[in-house]
Design an enzyme around this catalytic site. Structure first.
Site, short mmCIF file in Angstrom:
data_model
loop_
_atom_site.label_atom_id
_atom_site.label_comp_id
_atom_site.label_asym_id
_atom_site.label_seq_id
_atom_site.Cartn_x
_atom_site.Cartn_y
_atom_site.Cartn_z
N TYR A 91 -66.53 59.23 21.01
CA TYR A 91 -67.03 59.22 22.40
C TYR A 91 -66.44 58.07 23.21
CZ TYR A 91 -70.27 63.05 21.91
OH TYR A 91 -70.80 64.31 21.74
N TYR A 144 -78.63 69.55 23.16
CA TYR A 144 -77.53 68.99 22.36
C TYR A 144 -77.88 69.14 20.88
CZ TYR A 144 -74.26 65.83 20.14
OH TYR A 144 -73.30 65.31 19.32
N ASP A 183 -84.92 71.56 16.07
CA ASP A 183 -83.96 70.51 15.74
C ASP A 183 -84.63 69.14 15.94
OD1 ASP A 183 -81.96 68.63 15.63
OD2 ASP A 183 -80.60 69.67 17.00
#
Ligand SMILES: *Cc1c(COP(=O)(O)O)cnc(C)c1O
Length: 422
Positions: A16, A143, A235
């Site tokens: 990133y 995400y 998640d």
């Protein structure tokens, strides 16, 4: 002699990071509790738990001791055809903490692969039942990781753009609100017959900027999915292990999912490990005399004994009264600071769940990851010895549970000064 920074720059490509313009990476040579130390002895308060993983502080002696002992006992063994005590014990401990439907544990080594496995379990579940289903429902702005399946079910963004043509198409729905629930439910009913599963980050969409939504609305949506036979993948890679003030986001909910994903705080942030759990119904759909119905997925380091040992030690620490009291303390400290921030003219909105506190700064621009504000604030806090990594103009705090009140206050004060000075 070359410095660590120069040697890093010569050979290393960081995640990133636009390597052309980024400031050199700071070499960290030691961690202790909530602190990181660079090679010159400068101390940084780790206010984001080193990318959301550290729970009990850096270099925790209890976890270190357990892992060191395991390292001398059994460091790794193939997990097909073989098993070992740490993997067995971790499965027992973890399942006992999860909602009742979670019956089986599948190990991987990070959050993205935990998601890949959950998706593959759902896809093959229908396949094994002779049904050709393709639709995967996911939340807008979600995400779930950076591998291809995980990217496919994540919101489309700058991060996924170069790969867009190769991602499978997910069907995105907005996070549930009282206003949009009727619409979401009718959409789900309409699509249920050919839906593989619904995947979501429960209560907090972390990478999207710590966007939060209500447990009641999620419960209502989950209830509807259950009624319509839509499999749910929850998640909890980020929300697991105390971040939301309870052990899991599922502890805020009445409904429960069919599958769950874990990583990040699973080992207390010490070693890479991923877990996908599932219901008996999912597991049973793979049982057959037919070899083709097995789940052909595995990683070299599946259920690494050291990582499982670290997870067991971390869970022990998490469940002890002292840690639970720290979590409660941080929740309350954050709530006090939230009230101060709410009145601040430069704060657009502020939100909190448990130990996660996030604020959007008024910048005169739209909220976004690339709004440039970050480039000012990140070095500003580093200068003050605080590691905060704003998502655009959203600053969030995610301290390891060992962070004391003085250090929390120091960060709060630094944020207030930043509001005055930037
Ligand atoms: C970080 C994250 C992932 C990906 O985990 P990695 O270990 O970084 O691959 C998946 N889901 C959620 C909700 C996350 O926050």
């Amino acid at each position: 002699m070359k410095t660590l920074t120069q040697r890093d720059q010569q050979h290393i490509w960081h995640p990133y990071t636009q390597m052309h313009t980024a400031a050199p990476a700071i070499p960290i040579v030691k961690g202790s509790g909530a602190y990181l130390f660079d090679e010159n002895g400068k101390r940084y308060l780790d206010a984001i738990s080193s990318w959301w993983v550290t729970l009990h502080g850096h270099a925790h002696p209890y976890i270190a001791e357990k892992v060191a002992a395991q390292l001398l006992q059994l460091e790794q063994v193939i997990f097909a055809g073989f098993t070992h005590p740490p993997a067995i014990e971790l499965a027992e401990v973890l399942l006992a903490l999860l909602p009742p439907a979670q019956k089986k544990v599948f190990y991987t080594d990070n959050g993205s692969t935990a998601v890949e496995v959950a998706l593959k379990m759902c896809l093959q579940f229908w396949n094994n039942k002779g049904q050709d289903r393709k639709k995967v429902l996911a939340l807008t702005n979600g995400y779930h990781g950076d591998t291809f399946g995980a990217m496919s079910v994540s919101g489309r963004s700058v991060w996924t753009k170069p790969f867009e043509g190769l991602l499978f198409e997910a069907v995105f729905i907005d996070p549930p609100t009282t206003a949009n629930l009727p619409e979401l439910k009718s959409f789900i009913s309409h699509n249920a017959a050919d839906t593989v599963c619904f995947i979501y980050e429960p209560l907090v969409q972390g990478s999207a900027g710590m966007l939060m939504y209500s447990p009641d609305c999620l419960d209502s949506l989950m209830h509807h999915c259950r009624k319509e036979g839509v499999l749910m993948i929850q998640d909890e890679v980020f929300t697991g292990f105390g971040r939301t003030g309870k052990n899991f986001a599922s502890d805020h909910l009445k409904e429960f999912p069919d599958l769950m994903c874990f990583s990040k705080g699973l080992t207390g942030g010490t070693m890479p490990l991923g877990v996908t759990t599932c219901s008996q119904e999912i597991y049973d759909a793979f049982l057959s005399e037919n070899q083709h119905k097995a789940l052909y997925h595995g990683h070299s380091f599946t259920a690494n004994p050291l990582a499982c040992t670290a997870a067991l030690a971390s869970l022990e620490l998490l469940l002890c009264a002292e840690t639970q009291a720290h979590i409660e303390r941080i929740c309350q400290k954050h709530s006090g600071f939230l009230i101060k921030l709410q009145k601040h003219p430069r704060i657009r909105t502020v939100r909190q769940i448990g130990t996660i506190l996030a604020m959007e700064w008024e910048t005169g621009m739209e909220t976004s990851y690339f709004n440039g504000f970050r480039e000012k604030l990140y070095p500003y806090f580093l200068e003050k010895g605080i590691l905060l990594r704003p998502l655009g103009n959203i600053i969030y705090l995610l301290p390891p549970y060992c962070m004391n009140n003085e250090d929390l206050d120091y960060i709060y004060v630094a944020i207030l000064s930043a509001l005055e000075e930037n």
